[in-house]
Design a protein around this motif. Structure first.
Motif, PDB file in Angstrom:
ATOM      1  N   ASN A 159      76.556  37.516  28.956  1.00  0.00           N
ATOM      2  CA  ASN A 159      77.236  37.142  28.224  1.00  0.00           C
ATOM      3  C   ASN A 159      77.783  36.558  27.376  1.00  0.00           C
ATOM      4  O   ASN A 159      77.272  35.658  27.827  1.00  0.00           O
ATOM      5  N   GLN A 160      78.336  36.876  26.263  1.00  0.00           N
ATOM      6  CA  GLN A 160      77.812  34.871  25.023  1.00  0.00           C
ATOM      7  C   GLN A 160      79.650  35.280  24.651  1.00  0.00           C
ATOM      8  O   GLN A 160      80.482  35.890  24.725  1.00  0.00           O
ATOM      9  N   MET A 161      79.499  33.859  24.970  1.00  0.00           N
ATOM     10  CA  MET A 161      81.228  33.412  24.893  1.00  0.00           C
ATOM     11  C   MET A 161      81.473  31.903  24.587  1.00  0.00           C
ATOM     12  O   MET A 161      80.746  30.986  24.734  1.00  0.00           O
ATOM     13  N   SER A 162      82.504  31.799  23.551  1.00  0.00           N
ATOM     14  CA  SER A 162      82.593  30.229  22.440  1.00  0.00           C
ATOM     15  C   SER A 162      83.117  29.731  23.712  1.00  0.00           C
ATOM     16  O   SER A 162      84.507  29.959  23.861  1.00  0.00           O
ATOM     17  N   PHE A 163      83.548  28.090  23.377  1.00  0.00           N
ATOM     18  CA  PHE A 163      84.331  27.697  24.011  1.00  0.00           C
ATOM     19  C   PHE A 163      84.511  26.396  22.928  1.00  0.00           C
ATOM     20  O   PHE A 163      85.467  25.093  24.121  1.00  0.00           O
ATOM     21  N   ALA A 164      83.896  26.178  22.097  1.00  0.00           N
ATOM     22  CA  ALA A 164      84.284  25.208  20.977  1.00  0.00           C
ATOM     23  C   ALA A 164      83.601  25.898  19.781  1.00  0.00           C
ATOM     24  O   ALA A 164      83.476  26.236  19.153  1.00  0.00           O
ATOM     25  N   GLY A 165      84.303  24.952  18.822  1.00  0.00           N
ATOM     26  CA  GLY A 165      84.165  25.159  16.651  1.00  0.00           C
ATOM     27  C   GLY A 165      85.451  25.387  16.406  1.00  0.00           C
ATOM     28  O   GLY A 165      86.124  25.083  16.487  1.00  0.00           O
ATOM     29  N   SER A 166      85.068  25.755  15.174  1.00  0.00           N
ATOM     30  CA  SER A 166      86.617  25.412  14.663  1.00  0.00           C
ATOM     31  C   SER A 166      87.521  27.134  14.374  1.00  0.00           C
ATOM     32  O   SER A 166      87.278  28.257  14.772  1.00  0.00           O
ATOM     33  N   ASN A 167      88.369  26.245  14.120  1.00  0.00           N
ATOM     34  CA  ASN A 167      89.997  27.207  14.940  1.00  0.00           C
ATOM     35  C   ASN A 167      90.145  28.387  13.705  1.00  0.00           C
ATOM     36  O   ASN A 167      90.375  28.919  14.243  1.00  0.00           O
ATOM     37  N   ASN A 168      89.294  28.345  12.909  1.00  0.00           N
ATOM     38  CA  ASN A 168      88.947  29.342  11.664  1.00  0.00           C
ATOM     39  C   ASN A 168      88.168  30.341  11.734  1.00  0.00           C
ATOM     40  O   ASN A 168      88.065  31.486  11.047  1.00  0.00           O
ATOM     41  N   ARG A 169      87.526  30.238  13.181  1.00  0.00           N
ATOM     42  CA  ARG A 169      86.282  31.034  13.201  1.00  0.00           C
ATOM     43  C   ARG A 169      87.269  32.027  14.526  1.00  0.00           C
ATOM     44  O   ARG A 169      87.691  31.945  15.325  1.00  0.00           O
ATOM     45  N   ASN A 170      86.629  33.423  14.525  1.00  0.00           N
ATOM     46  CA  ASN A 170      87.073  34.109  15.785  1.00  0.00           C
ATOM     47  C   ASN A 170      85.760  34.187  17.044  1.00  0.00           C
ATOM     48  O   ASN A 170      84.964  33.405  16.873  1.00  0.00           O
ATOM     49  N   ASP A 171      87.010  33.665  17.934  1.00  0.00           N
ATOM     50  CA  ASP A 171      86.280  33.248  19.358  1.00  0.00           C
ATOM     51  C   ASP A 171      85.225  34.928  19.460  1.00  0.00           C
ATOM     52  O   ASP A 171      85.139  35.699  18.714  1.00  0.00           O
ATOM     53  N   ILE A 172      84.133  34.137  19.974  1.00  0.00           N
ATOM     54  CA  ILE A 172      82.932  35.012  20.366  1.00  0.00           C
ATOM     55  C   ILE A 172      83.330  35.458  22.205  1.00  0.00           C
ATOM     56  O   ILE A 172      83.318  34.192  23.042  1.00  0.00           O
ATOM     57  N   ASN A 173      82.798  36.911  22.580  1.00  0.00           N
ATOM     58  CA  ASN A 173      83.517  37.204  23.714  1.00  0.00           C
ATOM     59  C   ASN A 173      82.369  38.766  23.472  1.00  0.00           C
ATOM     60  O   ASN A 173      83.519  39.408  23.967  1.00  0.00           O
ATOM     61  N   THR A 174      81.281  38.435  23.811  1.00  0.00           N
ATOM     62  CA  THR A 174      80.936  40.082  24.112  1.00  0.00           C
ATOM     63  C   THR A 174      79.645  39.854  25.102  1.00  0.00           C
ATOM     64  O   THR A 174      79.008  38.787  25.836  1.00  0.00           O
ATOM     65  N   THR A 175      79.284  40.845  25.651  1.00  0.00           N
ATOM     66  CA  THR A 175      78.831  40.857  27.163  1.00  0.00           C
ATOM     67  C   THR A 175      78.098  42.393  26.403  1.00  0.00           C
ATOM     68  O   THR A 175      78.486  43.546  26.098  1.00  0.00           O
ATOM     69  N   SER A 176      76.533  42.483  26.809  1.00  0.00           N
ATOM     70  CA  SER A 176      75.408  43.491  27.135  1.00  0.00           C
ATOM     71  C   SER A 176      74.848  43.701  28.065  1.00  0.00           C
ATOM     72  O   SER A 176      74.352  42.856  28.560  1.00  0.00           O
ATOM     73  N   PHE A 177      74.366  45.094  27.965  1.00  0.00           N
ATOM     74  CA  PHE A 177      73.594  45.046  28.638  1.00  0.00           C
ATOM     75  C   PHE A 177      72.379  45.873  28.791  1.00  0.00           C
ATOM     76  O   PHE A 177      72.984  47.113  28.061  1.00  0.00           O
ATOM     77  N   GLU A 178      70.931  45.407  28.593  1.00  0.00           N
ATOM     78  CA  GLU A 178      70.202  45.813  27.897  1.00  0.00           C
ATOM     79  C   GLU A 178      68.930  46.167  28.898  1.00  0.00           C
ATOM     80  O   GLU A 178      68.922  46.287  30.093  1.00  0.00           O
ATOM     81  N   ASN A 179      68.028  47.591  28.294  1.00  0.00           N
ATOM     82  CA  ASN A 179      67.359  48.058  29.304  1.00  0.00           C
ATOM     83  C   ASN A 179      65.438  48.440  28.137  1.00  0.00           C
ATOM     84  O   ASN A 179      66.115  48.575  26.585  1.00  0.00           O
ATOM     85  N   TYR A 180      65.051  47.923  28.485  1.00  0.00           N
ATOM     86  CA  TYR A 180      63.845  47.686  27.646  1.00  0.00           C
ATOM     87  C   TYR A 180      62.881  48.636  28.465  1.00  0.00           C
ATOM     88  O   TYR A 180      62.173  48.042  29.679  1.00  0.00           O
ATOM     89  N   PHE A 181      61.715  49.601  27.998  1.00  0.00           N
ATOM     90  CA  PHE A 181      60.571  49.818  28.263  1.00  0.00           C
ATOM     91  C   PHE A 181      59.560  50.527  27.695  1.00  0.00           C
ATOM     92  O   PHE A 181      59.808  50.675  26.567  1.00  0.00           O
ATOM     93  N   MET A 182      58.337  50.028  28.102  1.00  0.00           N
ATOM     94  CA  MET A 182      57.333  49.476  27.396  1.00  0.00           C
ATOM     95  C   MET A 182      56.034  49.809  28.488  1.00  0.00           C
ATOM     96  O   MET A 182      55.574  49.930  29.536  1.00  0.00           O
ATOM     97  N   TYR A 183      55.086  50.858  28.023  1.00  0.00           N
ATOM     98  CA  TYR A 183      54.207  51.952  28.244  1.00  0.00           C
ATOM     99  C   TYR A 183      52.770  50.979  27.165  1.00  0.00           C
ATOM    100  O   TYR A 183      52.976  50.757  26.073  1.00  0.00           O
ATOM    101  N   ILE A 184      52.207  50.681  28.110  1.00  0.00           N
ATOM    102  CA  ILE A 184      50.578  49.860  27.962  1.00  0.00           C
ATOM    103  C   ILE A 184      49.216  50.885  27.457  1.00  0.00           C
ATOM    104  O   ILE A 184      49.004  51.380  27.658  1.00  0.00           O
TER     105      ILE A 184
END
Length: 249
Positions: A159-184
């Motif tokens: 989860n990426q969440m903003s907690f400070a910064g410019s009031n003129n920019r959009n807040d950040i609140n993004t949750t990601s679920f990632e799956n990585y598969f590697m074949y050797i």
């Protein structure tokens, strides 16, 4: 090679980063102390090109990882140089610098768990080159070998969440679920990754996926290339390509 791949994935992705050494420590409770010495000093250098609806963004990034404490902990610093080429902005400068800590409390020869916390600073040299926000990003990872340790799977939730910064920019609140598969395949690997994201600010789904081709160049160096594409509403780009070199020392 399987140790190398586990190091690469948990470090990069990604994500995220560990290399299991052969020094095993016997503990009754594996969560009281790391069972392996995981981390090596690492430099990751990569260049990523992204095509967007309004133009393109190119990020050249240096990532430095340094083991701390009992080497189950890892300090990470990201230094990005960003170039934009859009109809309204054409600039090059330092992007948002990030610092993170990773910890792997448990790892054996077939599976492992990792945790990471990052702070991404509002440090871009120009507003067009950064988010304008300070961002906190905690994450958890689970990895396991399957198919007789020829296939490695890493799943992560961040989860990426903003907690400070410019009031003129959009807040950040993004949750990601990632799956990585590697074949050797000997000194080579081929990988596929898909990340599903939900942006709570604009109610969008900026998902993406990539295919990766990599090779162990020397005993301590690896190179990779991966083309990617984005999908879902409010996606952040159309397609991209990344090329990188990983150096262990």
């Amino acid at each position: 090679m399987k140790k190398l791949q586990l190091f690469y994935i948990l470090s990069f992705i990604v994500t995220i980063s560990a290399k299991a050494q052969d020094t095993l420590q016997t503990k009754k409770n594996p969560f009281t102390e790391a069972r392996f010495h995981y981390y090596l000093k690492t430099i990751l250098f990569f260049n990523e090109y992204l095509d967007t609806e309004s133009g393109s963004f190119n990020t050249t990034q240096l990532r430095f990882l340094h083991p701390i404490a009992n080497k189950a902990w890892n300090l990470r610093v990201d230094l990005p140089l960003i170039s934009t080429n859009t109809s309204s902005v054409n600039k090059t400068g330092i992007g948002d610098i990030g610092v993170g800590i990773s910890y792997i409390p448990y790892l054996d020869h077939s599976k492992g768990i990792a945790f990471r916390a990052r702070i991404i600073s509002n440090s871009a040299s120009d507003p067009a080159l950064g988010t304008g926000k300070w961002v906190f990003a905690p994450a958890v990872f689970y990895g396991a070998y399957i198919r007789e340790k020829k296939l490695l799977w890493i799943a992560s939730l961040e989860n990426q969440m903003s907690f400070a910064g410019s009031n003129n920019r959009n807040d950040i609140n993004t949750t990601s679920f990632e799956n990585y598969f590697m074949y050797i395949i000997g000194k080579n690997w081929i990988a596929a990754d898909v990340a599903f994201r939900y942006n709570a600010t604009n109610k969008g789904y900026p998902n993406n996926a990539f295919i990766e081709f990599g090779r162990k160049i020397t005993s301590n160096n690896m190179g990779y290339i991966h083309p990617s594409f984005a999908f879902g509403n409010h996606k952040s780009y159309n397609y991209g390509i990344e090329v990188g070199i990983l150096i262990l020392f």
